[in-house]
Design an enzyme around this catalytic site. Structure first.
Site, short mmCIF file in Angstrom:
data_model
loop_
_atom_site.label_atom_id
_atom_site.label_comp_id
_atom_site.label_asym_id
_atom_site.label_seq_id
_atom_site.Cartn_x
_atom_site.Cartn_y
_atom_site.Cartn_z
N THR A 182 0.83 -1.21 0.00
CA THR A 182 0.00 0.00 0.00
C THR A 182 0.87 1.26 0.00
OG1 THR A 182 -1.59 -1.22 1.34
CG2 THR A 182 -1.92 1.15 1.13
N HIS A 207 2.83 -5.40 -4.37
CA HIS A 207 1.53 -6.08 -4.37
C HIS A 207 0.60 -5.36 -5.36
CE1 HIS A 207 2.38 -7.56 0.00
NE2 HIS A 207 2.95 -8.33 -0.91
N MET A 300 0.76 -2.51 4.15
CA MET A 300 0.05 -3.10 5.28
C MET A 300 0.39 -4.58 5.40
SD MET A 300 -4.04 -3.08 6.06
CE MET A 300 -4.71 -3.76 7.58
#
Length: 357
Positions: A182, A207, A300
């Site tokens: 994130t 990600h 995160m």
């Protein structure tokens, strides 16, 4: 317990209904409204402002990108993009990330209701990550480039075609491994655009869903002095090249003789992710050891913490981004807690650390 207030903005009634049903099941999340377009949404939001917005891109009256830019300019709020996997959508989603979106949830053209229900964990995790985001960091000031003499961008194909060249002989010297989630798209842009074309080979896990990584890498390649692209199976890791793991695949570093290359493989989710930072970092620890430097950045969760500790134990310098410059201080915090981090530094110092080792 204070609940995360969410506004859902999507022209599909099915999406609005399913997303609201999924989120309302969570004790810490409350959907305070759902709107079919940004005009309706802003009327509702002016009465009660949400902590997180779940936003579609293609909508009537005002598109999601325009709405996102308006929100970030006037009332910065974490935004989760819920977008299609179409190639056009992937490029548009890159614009959304550039404008300040925090997370991406992909949705197919067909089987939408079933997909959203099966991806409920991903949606809930994205909303929670967005709620933790430091929106002030989403559009941080650009990092000054590290000064070096101007030179043309290295071309990976040209270097690989010249066995025995000085550049290839140096590929065993330094490997840089970066893991982020994130807020990572903005952080990676800040770091990679600051690097000169002469720098160590870089392997990256960000990600990101399948098909978006190619667009993300292509955009960075246009902005950077170094070459940036989505990794392909058996790509060599060479100076001046950054390889980004494809969404939906794991990427591992391997060594063949004097050279390093990556393997891009299928596999189960690791720490709820594919690609996983832990998968990359553990392979770097095994095959590069102290010849590598590891960086864990904004994101995160705890993906990468164990892999970074293995890199640390293998003799590799390991660095975590500090809390002040993270959008979400999750992954770096977990790596620090586990004892695998040698140094903690701000985003602005990472390009120089990449060059100095």
């Amino acid at each position: 317990m204070k609940k995360i207030k969410v506004m859902v903005v999507d022209d599909s009634a099915v999406v609005r209904q399913v997303v609201q049903a999924i989120l309302d099941q969570e004790p810490d999340i409350e959907v305070i409204g759902a709107a079919s377009d940004p005009i309706f949404a802003i009327d509702r939001m002016n009465k009660q402002w949400p902590d997180v917005i779940v936003l579609d891109i293609e909508m009537p009256r005002m598109d999601g990108i325009t709405f996102l830019k308006k929100i970030m300019a006037e009332h910065p709020t974490p935004v989760v993009i819920c977008s299609s996997l179409a190639e056009k959508g992937a490029a548009t989603t890159m614009q959304a990330l550039e404008a300040g979106a925090v997370e991406i949830i992909t949705k197919p053209q067909v089987g939408l209701k079933r997909f959203l229900e099966e991806s409920s964990h991903e949606l809930v995790t994205a909303v929670r990550a967005a709620a933790m985001a430091n929106v002030k960091r989403l559009k941080a000031a650009p990092i000054a480039a590290v000064k070096m003499a101007p030179a043309p961008k290295l071309n990976a194909d040209a270097i690989l075609a010249a066995p025995g060249s000085h550049a290839m002989a140096q590929t065993t010297e330094r490997i840089v491994a970066i893991g982020t989630s994130t807020g990572g798209t903005q952080a990676l842009e800040a770091v990679l655009t600051a690097l000169p074309r002469v720098c160590p080979g870089i392997v990256i896990v960000q990600h990101m869903p399948e098909k978006f990584t190619a667009s993300f890498a292509a955009r960075l390649n246009e902005l950077c002095q170094i070459e940036v692209r989505e990794a392909r199976h058996n790509d060599r890791v060479i100076p001046g090249l950054a390889l980004i793991a494809p969404g939906g695949k794991h990427m591992l570093l391997k060594r063949s003789g004097a050279y390093y290359h990556v393997e891009v493989v299928d596999g189960p989710l690791v720490n709820r992710h594919r690609p996983s930072v832990d998968v990359l970092f553990r392979s770097v620890a095994k095959f590069a050891g102290k010849n590598a430097t590891g960086f864990i950045m904004t994101g995160m969760g705890d993906d990468g913490a164990r892999g970074m500790k293995e890199m640390h134990e293998a003799g590799a310098p390991t660095i975590a981004q500090d809390e002040a410059t993270c959008v979400v201080f999750g992954m770096p915090k977990e790596a620090i807690k586990l004892g695998g981090v040698d140094r903690v530094m701000g985003l602005q110092d990472i390009p120089r650390a990449i060059l100095s080792g």
